[in-house]
Design an enzyme around this catalytic site. Structure first.
Site, PDB file in Angstrom:
ATOM      1  N   ARG A   1      -8.283  18.153  11.669  1.00 26.30           N
ATOM      2  CA  ARG A   1      -9.746  18.193  11.530  1.00 26.30           C
ATOM      3  C   ARG A   1     -10.123  17.818  10.097  1.00 26.30           C
ATOM      4  NH1 ARG A   1      -9.185  23.714  14.377  1.00 26.30           N
ATOM      5  NH2 ARG A   1      -9.126  23.043  16.551  1.00 26.30           N
TER       6      ARG A   1
ATOM      7  N   PHE B   1     -12.851  16.326  24.801  1.00 28.13           N
ATOM      8  CA  PHE B   1     -12.131  17.597  25.020  1.00 28.13           C
ATOM      9  C   PHE B   1     -12.412  18.517  23.818  1.00 28.13           C
ATOM     10  CE2 PHE B   1      -9.567  14.175  26.915  1.00 28.13           C
ATOM     11  CZ  PHE B   1      -9.554  14.553  28.248  1.00 28.13           C
TER      12      PHE B   1
ATOM     13  N   ASP C   1     -16.850  18.062  27.181  1.00 31.64           N
ATOM     14  CA  ASP C   1     -15.906  19.028  27.745  1.00 31.64           C
ATOM     15  C   ASP C   1     -16.337  19.344  29.169  1.00 31.64           C
ATOM     16  OD1 ASP C   1     -13.692  20.977  26.166  1.00 31.64           O
ATOM     17  OD2 ASP C   1     -14.375  21.732  28.110  1.00 31.64           O
ATOM     18  N   SER C   2     -15.363  19.718  29.996  1.00 26.27           N
ATOM     19  CA  SER C   2     -15.707  20.063  31.375  1.00 26.27           C
ATOM     20  C   SER C   2     -16.177  21.512  31.488  1.00 26.27           C
ATOM     21  CB  SER C   2     -14.494  19.839  32.288  1.00 26.27           C
ATOM     22  OG  SER C   2     -13.399  20.570  31.795  1.00 26.27           O
TER      23      SER C   2
ATOM     24  N   ALA D   1     -13.925  14.330  31.353  1.00 29.98           N
ATOM     25  CA  ALA D   1     -13.961  13.392  30.229  1.00 29.98           C
ATOM     26  C   ALA D   1     -13.809  11.938  30.687  1.00 29.98           C
ATOM     27  CB  ALA D   1     -12.852  13.742  29.241  1.00 29.98           C
TER      28      ALA D   1
ATOM     29  N   ASP E   1      -8.544  14.845  22.087  1.00 28.90           N
ATOM     30  CA  ASP E   1      -7.581  15.954  21.968  1.00 28.90           C
ATOM     31  C   ASP E   1      -7.483  16.685  23.298  1.00 28.90           C
ATOM     32  OD1 ASP E   1      -5.914  17.988  21.016  1.00 28.90           O
ATOM     33  OD2 ASP E   1      -7.595  19.188  20.267  1.00 28.90           O
TER      34      ASP E   1
ATOM     35  N   CYS F   1      -0.881  17.657  22.673  1.00 26.54           N
ATOM     36  CA  CYS F   1      -0.180  18.932  22.462  1.00 26.54           C
ATOM     37  C   CYS F   1       0.921  19.138  23.499  1.00 26.54           C
ATOM     38  CB  CYS F   1      -1.173  20.098  22.481  1.00 26.54           C
ATOM     39  SG  CYS F   1      -2.048  20.243  24.040  1.00 26.54           S
TER      40      CYS F   1
HETATM   41  N1  SAH Z   1     -10.150  19.818  20.713  1.00 27.56           N
HETATM   42  C1  SAH Z   1     -10.195  21.252  20.897  1.00 27.56           C
HETATM   43  C2  SAH Z   1      -9.140  21.782  21.839  1.00 27.56           C
HETATM   44  C3  SAH Z   1      -9.158  21.159  23.186  1.00 27.56           C
HETATM   45  S1  SAH Z   1      -8.482  22.199  24.401  1.00 27.56           S
HETATM   46  C4  SAH Z   1     -10.031  21.936  19.548  1.00 27.56           C
HETATM   47  O1  SAH Z   1      -9.599  21.300  18.590  1.00 27.56           O
HETATM   48  O2  SAH Z   1     -10.325  23.126  19.471  1.00 27.56           O
HETATM   49  C5  SAH Z   1      -8.781  21.264  25.812  1.00 27.56           C
HETATM   50  C6  SAH Z   1     -10.230  21.280  26.277  1.00 27.56           C
HETATM   51  O3  SAH Z   1     -10.317  20.310  27.323  1.00 27.56           O
HETATM   52  C7  SAH Z   1     -10.700  22.587  26.896  1.00 27.56           C
HETATM   53  O4  SAH Z   1     -11.881  23.000  26.262  1.00 27.56           O
HETATM   54  C8  SAH Z   1     -10.974  22.252  28.369  1.00 27.56           C
HETATM   55  O5  SAH Z   1     -12.136  22.900  28.865  1.00 27.56           O
HETATM   56  C9  SAH Z   1     -11.184  20.774  28.321  1.00 27.56           C
HETATM   57  N2  SAH Z   1     -10.839  20.023  29.530  1.00 27.56           N
HETATM   58  C10 SAH Z   1      -9.768  20.154  30.335  1.00 27.56           C
HETATM   59  N3  SAH Z   1      -9.753  19.186  31.277  1.00 27.56           N
HETATM   60  C11 SAH Z   1     -10.853  18.427  31.050  1.00 27.56           C
HETATM   61  C12 SAH Z   1     -11.394  17.262  31.658  1.00 27.56           C
HETATM   62  N4  SAH Z   1     -10.784  16.683  32.696  1.00 27.56           N
HETATM   63  N5  SAH Z   1     -12.519  16.733  31.159  1.00 27.56           N
HETATM   64  C13 SAH Z   1     -13.131  17.305  30.095  1.00 27.56           C
HETATM   65  N6  SAH Z   1     -12.664  18.400  29.482  1.00 27.56           N
HETATM   66  C14 SAH Z   1     -11.553  18.946  29.953  1.00 27.56           C
END
Ligand code: SAH
Length: 396
Positions: free
Chosen positions: A211, A227, A249-250, A278, A298, A338
């Site tokens: 970040r 995400f 985000d979903s 996404a 991410d 990750c």
């Molecule tokens: N970038 C964030 C961490 C991401 S964790 C940080 O740095 O804190 C992954 C995220 O993806 C979660 O919030 C989850 O709700 C979201 N997610 C999972 N599948 C998804 C999808 N298909 N479309 C959008 N968001 C999604």
């Protein structure tokens, strides 16, 4: 206390002697020391086939990783050793960070296999991810109280990893009043983390340096955070001077928290959230001819198990290509993964192939891993799981 012996099969000590801490069930001499004689979490002295002492470990006869070393000496993991290990973990973090917001304990890398403790100032969020740690629950809580005198300790024992250890999934307040949301400071930015209802322990400290990597590149720019969870990249980018940030985000809950974080930092006028899958949201943005200067991708681990590798890898290709399509010429893509089952070179190759398919020139500028409060254990590749590349993507 006299510990029972766990004896290895012939030649199975090599990996342990090389630094690793895990023993797999097929490496145990089941004839002499049958695994089924042990209780989940029971502590043992580990010996080679010929009886040479290797270290002390705790056992879980029901798990593929049936034992994990916590010491190379002959000692039990009790209040005293726990406190010692926690003190070491704390002094490392104190060396790394000025503010008390970090992963205080990162399992194997802090010689406390299966234990995760995230610190949000006076509030702790803990995961006991193995039978060995579950058995030491009250000792761990006591030791944390002795060490930090925290206002609250929350046990986020709802991670799927506990299933592998035959443990139940639950969230429990082990001490004090654990607030639903807690404020933390990261890269100089105030953020709210949802301890009880958020993902994992409530906050992903691992991305802190990645970040921070955005800092110099976002002023005056339009940023998309894909995400986003609670907006950790998006809000920090906004505070670093971005012109506009959008979080995708979903999870509605995650986006509501992101909005709160925007308000907290006085950047809600330049923040917007897009709820949805996404892949769909990015396609829709493309149809609307939207473009961004900086995009962060991410995702959650698309490859959770080895057997999902092919499908998961395809998902990384798809999402990164979708992001590249939305980038302005000379835009920046921060692409992270990750998944411990996705290798660093594979993520690099995702960028290479995306560039070729879209006829873009890709230049990787920086490479990141997880922050130093998630130290890498050099013998255990799984402890080095986070990959992040910052790349410029241009038309030739
Ligand atoms: N970038 C964030 C961490 C991401 S964790 C940080 O740095 O804190 C992954 C995220 O993806 C979660 O919030 C989850 O709700 C979201 N997610 C999972 N599948 C998804 C999808 N298909 N479309 C959008 N968001 C999604």
């Amino acid at each position: 206390m006299e510990l029972k012996i766990l004896r290895l099969n012939r030649h199975e000590e090599k990996r342990l002697q090389g630094g690793h801490l895990w023993i797999y069930s097929n490496e145990v001499n089941n004839r002499e020391t049958p695994l089924k004689q042990f209780q989940p979490g029971e502590q043992v002295r580990v010996q080679t086939h010929s009886g040479k002492f290797i270290g002390t470990a705790y056992v879980n006869p029901h798990s593929l990783i049936c034992a994990r070393l916590f010491s190379r000496e002959s000692q039990v993991l009790d209040n005293t050793l726990l406190l010692h290990r926690l003190k070491k973990a704390l002094s490392l973090r104190a060396r790394l960070f000025e503010e008390p917001f970090y992963r205080l304990v990162y399992g194997e890398s802090d010689l406390l296999p299966g234990l995760v403790v995230d610190r949000f100032g006076d509030h702790l969020s803990v995961q006991l991810n193995s039978a060995g740690m579950e058995m030491l629950k009250s000792e761990i809580i006591d030791a944390l109280k002795t060490l930090l005198d925290p206002k609250s300790i929350l046990l986020r024992n709802d991670g799927s990893i506990r299933q592998l250890e035959g443990l139940t999934q639950e969230i429990e307040i082990a001490h004090g009043k654990s607030p639903k949301e807690v404020e933390l400071l990261e890269n100089g930015v105030k953020m709210l983390a949802p301890l009880h209802d958020g993902q994992k322990t409530g906050w992903f400290f691992d991305q802190r340096p990645n970040r921070a990597m955005l800092k110099h590149y976002v002023p005056g720019k339009r940023v998309l955070d894909v995400f986003s969870y609670v907006g950790s990249f998006a809000i920090q980018a906004a505070v670093f001077g971005a012109k506009e940030v959008m979080a995708v985000d979903s999870s509605r809950f995650a986006l509501e928290m992101a909005e709160k974080n925007a308000v907290l930092n006085g950047v809600d006028n330049i923040f917007s959230g897009a709820e949805g899958d996404a892949f769909d949201v990015l396609k829709a943005l493309r149809q609307e001819n939207e473009q961004f200067d900086v995009i962060v991708v991410d995702p959650p681990a698309f490859i959770k198990r080895k057997k999902d590798h092919k499908e998961g890898l395809r998902a990384y290709h798809r999402i990164n290509e979708l992001a590249m399509r939305l980038l302005k010429d000379d835009g920046l893509l921060l692409s992270a993964s990750c998944s411990m089952h996705l290798q660093r070179d594979e993520l690099m190759d995702v960028l290479r192939s995306g560039g070729r398919r879209l006829d873009r020139h890709v230049q990787v500028l920086f490479e990141g891993i997880q922050g130093p409060d998630h130290p890498v254990h050099p013998a255990i590749p799984e402890t080095c799981y986070l990959k992040a590349f910052l790349a410029q993507v241009s038309k030739e």
